[in-house]
Design an enzyme around this catalytic site. Structure first.
Site, PDB file in Angstrom:
ATOM      1  N   SER A   1     -34.374  30.185  40.779  1.00 52.65           N
ATOM      2  CA  SER A   1     -35.000  29.063  41.473  1.00 52.65           C
ATOM      3  C   SER A   1     -35.911  29.537  42.600  1.00 52.65           C
ATOM      4  CB  SER A   1     -33.930  28.112  42.037  1.00 52.65           C
ATOM      5  OG  SER A   1     -33.219  27.492  40.992  1.00 52.65           O
TER       6      SER A   1
ATOM      7  N   GLY B   1     -33.705  25.344  38.374  1.00 54.48           N
ATOM      8  CA  GLY B   1     -34.934  26.075  38.098  1.00 54.48           C
ATOM      9  C   GLY B   1     -35.921  25.928  39.244  1.00 54.48           C
TER      10      GLY B   1
ATOM     11  N   GLY C   1     -39.799  25.374  41.256  1.00 54.96           N
ATOM     12  CA  GLY C   1     -41.048  24.640  41.221  1.00 54.96           C
ATOM     13  C   GLY C   1     -40.932  23.133  41.212  1.00 54.96           C
TER      14      GLY C   1
ATOM     15  N   CYS D   1     -29.677  20.333  40.025  1.00 61.60           N
ATOM     16  CA  CYS D   1     -30.843  20.759  40.806  1.00 61.60           C
ATOM     17  C   CYS D   1     -32.149  20.308  40.143  1.00 61.60           C
ATOM     18  CB  CYS D   1     -30.802  22.265  41.044  1.00 61.60           C
ATOM     19  SG  CYS D   1     -31.887  22.800  42.396  1.00 61.60           S
ATOM     20  N   LEU D   2     -32.943  21.221  39.577  1.00 61.57           N
ATOM     21  CA  LEU D   2     -34.156  20.794  38.873  1.00 61.57           C
ATOM     22  C   LEU D   2     -33.798  19.855  37.730  1.00 61.57           C
ATOM     23  CD1 LEU D   2     -37.258  21.047  38.513  1.00 61.57           C
ATOM     24  CD2 LEU D   2     -36.809  22.962  36.970  1.00 61.57           C
TER      25      LEU D   2
ATOM     26  N   GLN E   1     -33.622  16.406  39.094  1.00 64.67           N
ATOM     27  CA  GLN E   1     -34.941  15.818  39.333  1.00 64.67           C
ATOM     28  C   GLN E   1     -35.596  15.385  38.027  1.00 64.67           C
ATOM     29  OE1 GLN E   1     -36.872  19.011  41.449  1.00 64.67           O
ATOM     30  NE2 GLN E   1     -35.288  19.036  43.031  1.00 64.67           N
TER      31      GLN E   1
ATOM     32  N   ASN F   1     -30.594  24.740  46.880  1.00 70.57           N
ATOM     33  CA  ASN F   1     -31.826  25.525  46.827  1.00 70.57           C
ATOM     34  C   ASN F   1     -32.894  24.689  46.138  1.00 70.57           C
ATOM     35  OD1 ASN F   1     -33.885  27.355  46.527  1.00 70.57           O
ATOM     36  ND2 ASN F   1     -32.855  28.569  44.963  1.00 70.57           N
TER      37      ASN F   1
ATOM     38  N   GLY G   1     -36.944  22.600  46.888  1.00 67.44           N
ATOM     39  CA  GLY G   1     -38.051  22.186  47.738  1.00 67.44           C
ATOM     40  C   GLY G   1     -38.583  20.814  47.405  1.00 67.44           C
ATOM     41  N   TYR G   2     -38.000  20.173  46.382  1.00 69.98           N
ATOM     42  CA  TYR G   2     -38.390  18.826  45.955  1.00 69.98           C
ATOM     43  C   TYR G   2     -37.145  17.945  45.950  1.00 69.98           C
ATOM     44  CZ  TYR G   2     -42.879  20.763  44.562  1.00 69.98           C
ATOM     45  OH  TYR G   2     -44.104  21.370  44.578  1.00 69.98           O
TER      46      TYR G   2
ATOM     47  N   HIS H   1     -25.640  22.618  43.948  1.00 65.81           N
ATOM     48  CA  HIS H   1     -25.138  23.548  42.943  1.00 65.81           C
ATOM     49  C   HIS H   1     -23.610  23.540  42.940  1.00 65.81           C
ATOM     50  CE1 HIS H   1     -28.994  25.692  42.051  1.00 65.81           C
ATOM     51  NE2 HIS H   1     -29.298  25.160  43.220  1.00 65.81           N
TER      52      HIS H   1
ATOM     53  N   ASP I   1     -21.703  24.996  40.943  1.00 68.56           N
ATOM     54  CA  ASP I   1     -21.226  26.337  40.608  1.00 68.56           C
ATOM     55  C   ASP I   1     -21.019  27.189  41.852  1.00 68.56           C
ATOM     56  OD1 ASP I   1     -24.162  27.931  40.678  1.00 68.56           O
ATOM     57  OD2 ASP I   1     -24.248  25.839  40.076  1.00 68.56           O
TER      58      ASP I   1
END
Length: 361
Positions: A45, A217, A219, A244-245, A248, A286, A288-289, A329, A331
C-alpha cells in the site's frame, strides 16, 4: 554521506544517507507507529511513497524472516530521525541498512521528523525527493514528476496462484495484498486462490468460492474502475469482505464517493468505534483516501464503524447482500489485534450464506 530530503513546497532537510545510495522521488507520507517498520516498508500500500517515521529510533530490532508483508517492497524511500547502529533481537537476521541496500531503497537519517510531520499535517502530503544535492536542478526534476495512476497494476499479481488448505474456498483479489491477510485466512483453514486486480466476476463465479476478499492496496480507488464492475457482478451471489482499498472500492461500486485526505491515516494507534455496540478498537491503518459519508446511499449501505479522531467512515455493510468492509487492517501487522474478530465474522457470514442457499435449493 550527506544527503538531502527536498519537498515540493521548497523545504530542504539535511541528513545522512543510508540504505541504497540512489536518488528517489515519490509522495512523502508519515507513519506514527512506534515499531513495525519492516511490515510498513514491505506493505504494498506504500507503493510509490517515501515513508517518514515519526518515532525517533528506527531499526533497533533489525529485520527477520517472519514480518514481511511482501517479498519485493515498492516504497520509494525511508526517512528517520535516527537509524539504529545496532540491531538487537533474537529474531534479527540483518540490519535495516542492509535490508534497504538489498531492496534498492534509499534512506535518510538525521532528519527533524517532528518538523517534517508538522509540515505535512499543515500542507498535506506532497511530492518529495532524496538527493545528493539540493540544487535548482533537483527541484526542477521533482516538480516535473507526475505521480502514476496505475499503482495497483504495478503491485498486483499477474497470474492466479493458490494457497491450498481443506476449509472454505476463498478467492482473494490482489490489489496490493499483505501477506498477513493470507495468514489470517490460513489460520482458519481457508483454501485460497489469489487473483489479479482485473479479474472479472465471471472468472470468480467459475471458481465457485464460498467467499471473496477484496484486499488492501495503494493509490486512488477511482484508478481501478475494472474492480467496480466485478464487485457489482458478485455481490449478492457470493459473500464479500473488503479491507482498506477493498473497502473504498466496495463503496464506489455501491454509489458512494471517495476523496483524497489531507495527510491520511498511517500507523496503528487509530481508535475506531463500532456504532452498533459502542466497542472501540485500536486499529492499524494505511490509507490516503476515504469514503465520503455524505455520498452514501443509506438504502444500500449502512455505516458500521467511524474513526473517533476525525469521524471518517471506517466500516460499511450492505443492507441487502452478505457483504461488508472496513477501512482499517484487521490483520494488524503491525499493530494491535483488537479487530481480528472480523475474519471470524467473515467465516460466519459464509456459513450463514451457504446454509440459506441449501435451504432455498
Amino acid at each position: 554521506m550527506k544527503r538531502y530530503l527536498i519537498l515540493a513546497d521548497g523545504s530542504i532537510f539535511e541528513g545522512e544517507g543510508f540504505g541504497a545510495p540512489t536518488t528517489t522521488t515519490g509522495e512523502i507520507v508519515f507513519n506514527t507507529g512506534m515499531s513495525g517498520y519492516q511490515e510498513t516498508i514491505t506493505d504494498q500500500s506504500y507503493n510509490g511513497e517515501i515513508i517518514a517515521f515519526t518515532y525517533p529510533l528506527i531499526g533497533n530490532y533489525g529485520i527477520n524472516r517472519d514480518d514481511y508483508e511482501s517479498i519485493a517492497p515498492t516504497c520509494k524511500g525511508v526517512v528517520v530521525h535516527e537509524a539504529a547502529r545496532l540491531a538487537s533481537n533474537w529474531r534479527n537476521q540483518l540490519s535495516l541498512d542492509e535490508f534497504l541496500k538489498q531492496k534498492k531503497i534509499p534512506g535518510i537519517t538525521g532528519i527533524d521528523t517532528r518538523r517534517l510531520t508538522k509540515r505535512l499535517r499543515t500542507e498535506g502530503t506532497m511530492k518529495a525527493s532524496i538527493v545528493d544535492t539540493a540544487d535548482e536542478h533537483a527541484f526542477d526534476q521533482l516538480n516535473a514528476l507526475v505521480l502514476p495512476k496505475n499503482q495497483v497494476q504495478q503491485v498486483s499479481t499477474t497470474k492466479p496462484f493458490p494457497s491450498p488448505a481443506t476449509g472454505k474456498n476463498v478467492v482473494v483479489i490482489d490489489f496490493g495484498l499483505k501477506h498477513s491477510v493470507l495468514r489470517e485466512l490460513s489460520k482458519r483453514q481457508c483454501n485460497l486462490t489469489v487473483m489479479p486486480y482485473n479479474t472479472t466476476a465471471e472468472e470468480i463465479i467459475q471458481l465457485a468460492p464460498d467467499g471473496v476478499l477484496l484486499s488492501n492496496g495503494p493509490g486512488d480507488p477511482k484508478d481501478v474502475p475494472e474492480a467496480l464492475e466485478m464487485i457489482r457482478g458478485i455481490q449478492g451471489k457470493i459473500p464479500l469482505f473488503g479491507i482498506c482499498l477493498g473497502h473504498q472500492l466496495f463503496a464506489l461500486a455501491n454509489g458512494a464517493d471517495t476523496y483524497k485526505m489531507k495527510f491520511g491515516h498511517r500507523g496503528f494507534n487509530h481508535p475506531v468505534r463500532e456504532i452498533a455496540t459502542g466497542r472501540i478498537d485500536f486499529t492499524s491503518q494505511n490509507h490516503g483516501y476515504a469514503v465520503d459519508a455524505h455520498s452514501i446511499n443509506k438504502d444500500n449501505l449502512l455505516v458500521t464503524h467511524i474513526e473517533i479522531n476525525d469521524g471518517t467512515v471506517e466500516g460499511l455493510r450492505h443492507r441487502q447482500y452478505p457483504a461488508f468492509s472496513v477501512q482499517f487492517h484487521p490483520d494488524a501487522t503491525p499493530g494491535p489485534h483488537d479487530a481480528d474478530h472480523l475474519f471470524d465474522e467473515f467465516m460466519e457470514m459464509m456459513d450463514a450464506f451457504a446454509k440459506r442457499s441449501r435451504e432455498n435449493a
